[in-house]
Write a protein that holds these residues in place. Structure first.
Motif, PDB file in Angstrom:
ATOM      1  N   TYR A 133       0.832  -1.206   0.000  1.00 25.69           N
ATOM      2  CA  TYR A 133       0.000   0.000   0.000  1.00 25.69           C
ATOM      3  C   TYR A 133       0.867   1.256   0.000  1.00 25.69           C
ATOM      4  N   GLY A 134       1.881   1.283   0.857  1.00 24.89           N
ATOM      5  CA  GLY A 134       2.749   2.453   0.930  1.00 24.89           C
ATOM      6  C   GLY A 134       3.452   2.725  -0.381  1.00 24.89           C
ATOM      7  N   PHE A 135       3.961   1.678  -1.018  1.00 20.64           N
ATOM      8  CA  PHE A 135       4.614   1.860  -2.320  1.00 20.64           C
ATOM      9  C   PHE A 135       3.620   2.379  -3.337  1.00 20.64           C
ATOM     10  N   SER A 136       2.439   1.768  -3.382  1.00 25.98           N
ATOM     11  CA  SER A 136       1.436   2.143  -4.378  1.00 25.98           C
ATOM     12  C   SER A 136       0.963   3.575  -4.191  1.00 25.98           C
TER      13      SER A 136
ATOM     14  N   LEU B 235      14.963  -8.733  -4.382  1.00 26.43           N
ATOM     15  CA  LEU B 235      15.722  -7.772  -3.598  1.00 26.43           C
ATOM     16  C   LEU B 235      15.488  -8.083  -2.121  1.00 26.43           C
ATOM     17  N   PRO B 236      16.495  -8.569  -1.391  1.00 23.97           N
ATOM     18  CA  PRO B 236      16.283  -8.967   0.006  1.00 23.97           C
ATOM     19  C   PRO B 236      16.488  -7.835   1.001  1.00 23.97           C
ATOM     20  N   ALA B 237      15.672  -7.851   2.044  1.00 20.65           N
ATOM     21  CA  ALA B 237      15.810  -6.926   3.168  1.00 20.65           C
ATOM     22  C   ALA B 237      15.245  -7.642   4.393  1.00 20.65           C
ATOM     23  N   ALA B 238      16.075  -7.880   5.386  1.00 19.53           N
ATOM     24  CA  ALA B 238      15.682  -8.704   6.525  1.00 19.53           C
ATOM     25  C   ALA B 238      14.665  -8.016   7.420  1.00 19.53           C
ATOM     26  N   VAL B 239      13.831  -8.819   8.052  1.00 21.16           N
ATOM     27  CA  VAL B 239      12.887  -8.310   9.045  1.00 21.16           C
ATOM     28  C   VAL B 239      13.454  -8.576  10.436  1.00 21.16           C
TER      29      VAL B 239
ATOM     30  N   PRO C   7      12.646  -3.686   4.804  1.00 22.33           N
ATOM     31  CA  PRO C   7      11.828  -3.826   3.587  1.00 22.33           C
ATOM     32  C   PRO C   7      11.110  -2.541   3.205  1.00 22.33           C
ATOM     33  N   MET C   8      10.641  -1.768   4.205  1.00 15.66           N
ATOM     34  CA  MET C   8       9.969  -0.511   3.894  1.00 15.66           C
ATOM     35  C   MET C   8      10.935   0.458   3.221  1.00 15.66           C
TER      36      MET C   8
ATOM     37  N   GLY D  97      11.704  -0.528  -0.257  1.00 19.85           N
ATOM     38  CA  GLY D  97      10.608  -0.154  -1.146  1.00 19.85           C
ATOM     39  C   GLY D  97      10.717   1.287  -1.603  1.00 19.85           C
ATOM     40  N   ARG D  98      11.129   2.185  -0.692  1.00 14.96           N
ATOM     41  CA  ARG D  98      11.286   3.595  -1.062  1.00 14.96           C
ATOM     42  C   ARG D  98      12.482   3.787  -1.999  1.00 14.96           C
ATOM     43  N   VAL D  99      13.544   3.027  -1.773  1.00 20.73           N
ATOM     44  CA  VAL D  99      14.703   3.088  -2.668  1.00 20.73           C
ATOM     45  C   VAL D  99      14.300   2.616  -4.066  1.00 20.73           C
TER      46      VAL D  99
END
Length: 277
Positions: A141-144, A224-228, A240-241, A244-246
């Motif tokens: 949702y944030g990306f969209s 594209l990995p980004a750990a939680v 991950p957030m 997504g902005r990058v």
């Protein structure tokens, strides 16, 4: 380079051809990176939901004589200064773990080529479907929300069920060439199935996931990995957030009229008094 437990494990696993079961073990170890050097093969098998012989075969696939050799290696490379973290409460430890995740993401972005390539792929897709279910719905949702300010046709897919395939089909019929997916644990089965179907229609699948060994990896063209963070009752997804902005920034670079669209939105927002200054 970060000396975090998760970063060391990622480096150890990279370059090896792992089976789906072995990827599951690797993913489990990354998520429990701080504990990994001290887990028995039985404990690791239970955590990953696999058999004990699978853990042994996994260690051999990484080039070790067996799991005890792998565990000895992890203990030898583990940092000796764990005392400072022991003085932090559980909330502080969760924040420190997220800082490590962001450091690792920064290291991955030292090579911007994968994100730049993904940005070009997403910018060229008309429309652009963005998929994220359950824990990943807010990321999608944030990306969209922001992408819609610069991309002419963004379609958010944040509800599963029988309509999901229909909405993928509708995007393909409208001319979509790519699909962006945010995939976070626990990974819904229907996301894996949706990505498999999306690729069968010819869509290029770009995925932001919590690990290169996530179940969606086999159904992604660009992952594209980004750990939680896993230190609290519910996972935290700062990395991950931010990724997504990058990725959104990289997509803007592939849209020649992105700046003009943003300026047009700002003018309209000011005329309507949309925001409180």
């Amino acid at each position: 380079m970060s000396d975090s437990p998760a970063a060391r494990l990622q480096v150890l696993f990279e370059g090896h051809r792992l089976t789906p079961t072995q990827r599951r073990i690797a993913h489990c170890m990354v998520r429990r990176a701080a504990d990994a050097p001290f887990l028995s093969s039985v404990e690791l098998a239970e955590l990953a939901g696999v058999s004990q012989p699978s853990v042994t075969r996994f260690a051999v696939a990484l080039g070790f004589d067996g799991y005890p050799a792998l565990r000895r290696h992890l203990r030898e490379v583990a940092p000796a200064e764990a005392g400072a973290e022991a003085d932090l409460n559980e909330y502080q430890q969760a924040v420190q773990a997220e800082i490590e995740n962001l450091r690792h993401l920064s290291e991955l972005l030292a090579d911007p080529a994968p994100v730049e390539r993904a940005g070009r792929v997403l910018a060229a897709s008309r429309p652009l479907p963005v998929l994220g279910l359950r824990a990943a719905a807010s990321q999608a949702y944030g990306f969209s929300y922001f992408a819609a300010k610069v991309h002419p046709d963004v379609r958010l897919l944040d509800e599963g069920g029988s309509m999901l395939t229909d909405r993928v089909d509708a995007a393909v019929r409208a001319g979509a060439s790519a699909l962006l997916c945010f995939a976070l644990p626990r990974h819904p089965r229907e996301v894996v199935e949706a990505l498999e179907y999306a690729r069968s229609t010819g869509l290029t699948v770009v995925t932001v996931a919590d690990s290169a060994f996530a179940p969606v990896a086999a159904h992604s063209d660009l992952l594209l990995p980004a750990a939680v963070g896993t230190g609290l009752a519910f996972d935290t997804a700062c990395a991950p957030m931010l990724l997504g902005r990058v990725l959104l920034e990289a997509m803007c670079d592939g849209l020649p009229d992105a700046q003009a669209r943003l300026e047009e939105f700002d003018v309209g927002a000011a005329e309507r008094g949309l925001f409180v200054e």
